[in-house]
Scaffold this motif. Structure first.
Motif: not given
Length: 390
Positions: A91-119
């Motif tokens: 999920d690319v947002r204006v101020e952040q990117v979120a990432m997840a690995m999702v298994g069959l059935g919709g379970d979120i197995l793990g996730r990571h996110s980081w903030n975005l700045h102008r550069r």
């Protein structure tokens, strides 16, 4: 349930039935063989053959239910196995990117996110960070993604993932789908963020069971996703959902898109900050905290959010009159709005919208999925082709 075309070969029928069964388990969760047969309109011998085959390949498993009801031997539940098919959601947002690995059935197995700045918001920087983070997350979970879904706040060509324009990211003609496919070595599907939010709500959120839905999300900008007769409305070339750039106040504030008086300028994050007497670049946490404190003092809501509420309702009146949804879901930052605001918007829409009155009152609710809606929608976008291949 869609049925195979007349004259289809037996192997095509089996593949169709297998995909339908997997989709049912993926979206709605565990079920007994008898229930699957009834819901999918298949006989028990067909269901047995399908389940046995999927169980043998490790895609599903059968377990006794946690709670027994009635006498006799309980029916086994058929459960999807999350590790049998894993996709990556971004999920690319204006101020952040979120990432997840999702298994069959919709379970979120793990996730990571980081903030975005102008550069770091430049396309090349975002793609490089996604590639690096994807490898770290996959290694940490010891999984391999068989598909990738990406949510972007902009005008996206679904056929190849070309981001024609994402005004708040300042992206123009970014071949995001092709570039990510090259670095991630997996099929990549890109969609508009609000369209994917609508998909998530339709499959797993407030809009389950609803055929005609509009999802309105507020981040830095405003987006809209539409489900019409149970199917996502995508428009020519896949370009649809830019409800935030509907002009509601001619001659109003300048918008990133180049117009003046867009709905986004009256109800987007900056507008909400102005209404709350916060700096327009206030952190998201500060905005949410102020809204929550306001919810504890309903008497001050009209004073501080009265004009904001009017603009939100005004735009929704037009949206409801144009699209005739039975349900409007308010997502993202809007989920923090005090309930009294949602109630007043609902009442105003019912009073002013001819269509809302005709259908007995359009329901307007806050999303139960919150900030995860677009991430979940990106995962479902990736799963669409995968379910036919598992």
């Amino acid at each position: 349930m869609a049925t195979p075309t007349a004259g289809a070969r037996p192997d095509e029928v089996r593949r169709h039935n297998r995909t339908a069964l997997l989709r049912r388990l993926h979206v709605d969760g565990p079920s007994t063989r008898a229930s699957l047969a009834a819901e999918l309109g298949l006989n028990r011998s067909t269901i047995k053959a399908l389940v046995d085959g999927l169980a043998e390949s490790g895609v599903v498993a059968e377990r006794l239910p946690a709670q027994r009801t009635g006498a006799g031997r309980p029916s086994l539940l058929v459960l999807p196995q999350p590790q049998a098919a894993v996709v990556m959601a971004i999920d690319v947002r204006v101020e952040q990117v979120a990432m997840a690995m999702v298994g069959l059935g919709g379970d979120i197995l793990g996730r990571h996110s980081w903030n975005l700045h102008r550069r770091t918001r430049e396309p090349g920087e975002v793609i490089t960070h996604i590639a690096d983070s994807a490898k770290l997350l996959a290694d940490e979970l010891d999984v391999t993604a068989v598909g990738v879904g990406v949510s972007v706040p902009g005008v996206v060509r679904r056929a190849d993932g070309m981001v024609h324009e994402a005004p708040n990211l300042h992206w123009t003609d970014v071949a995001l789908g092709a570039r990510l496919t090259a670095v991630l070595q997996a099929p990549v599907h890109v969609g508009n963020d609000a369209e994917l939010g609508a998909l998530a709500e339709h499959l797993r959120g407030a809009a389950r069971g609803s055929s005609d839905v509009v999802y309105i999300s507020a981040d830095v900008g405003i987006g809209g996703g539409v489900i019409s007769s149970g199917t996502p409305l995508r428009g020519a070339g896949g370009y649809v959902g830019e409800l935030g750039h509907m002009v509601v106040r001619p001659g109003g504030r300048h918008c990133y898109c180049g117009c003046q008086g867009c709905w986004e300028t009256e109800i987007g994050e900056a507008a909400l900050c102005r209404a709350l007497a916060l700096p327009e670049d206030a952190p998201r946490g500060a905005v949410v905290a102020e809204l929550r404190s306001l919810a504890a003092d309903p008497s001050s809501v009209t004073h501080r959010l009265g004009e904001f509420t009017e603009w939100l309702a005004l735009g929704l009146v037009t949206v409801v009159n144009m699209l005739g949804p039975e349900l409007v879901v308010l997502g993202d930052l809007f989920t923090a709005l005090p309930q009294v605001v949602v109630d007043r918007v609902r009442a105003t829409v019912q009073q002013r919208s001819l269509v809302s009155r005709a259908v007995g009152g359009t329901r307007i609710v806050s999303s139960p999925l919150g900030r995860d809606a677009k991430l979940i929608g990106a995962a479902e976008l990736a799963f669409e082709p995968v379910l036919g291949l598992v």
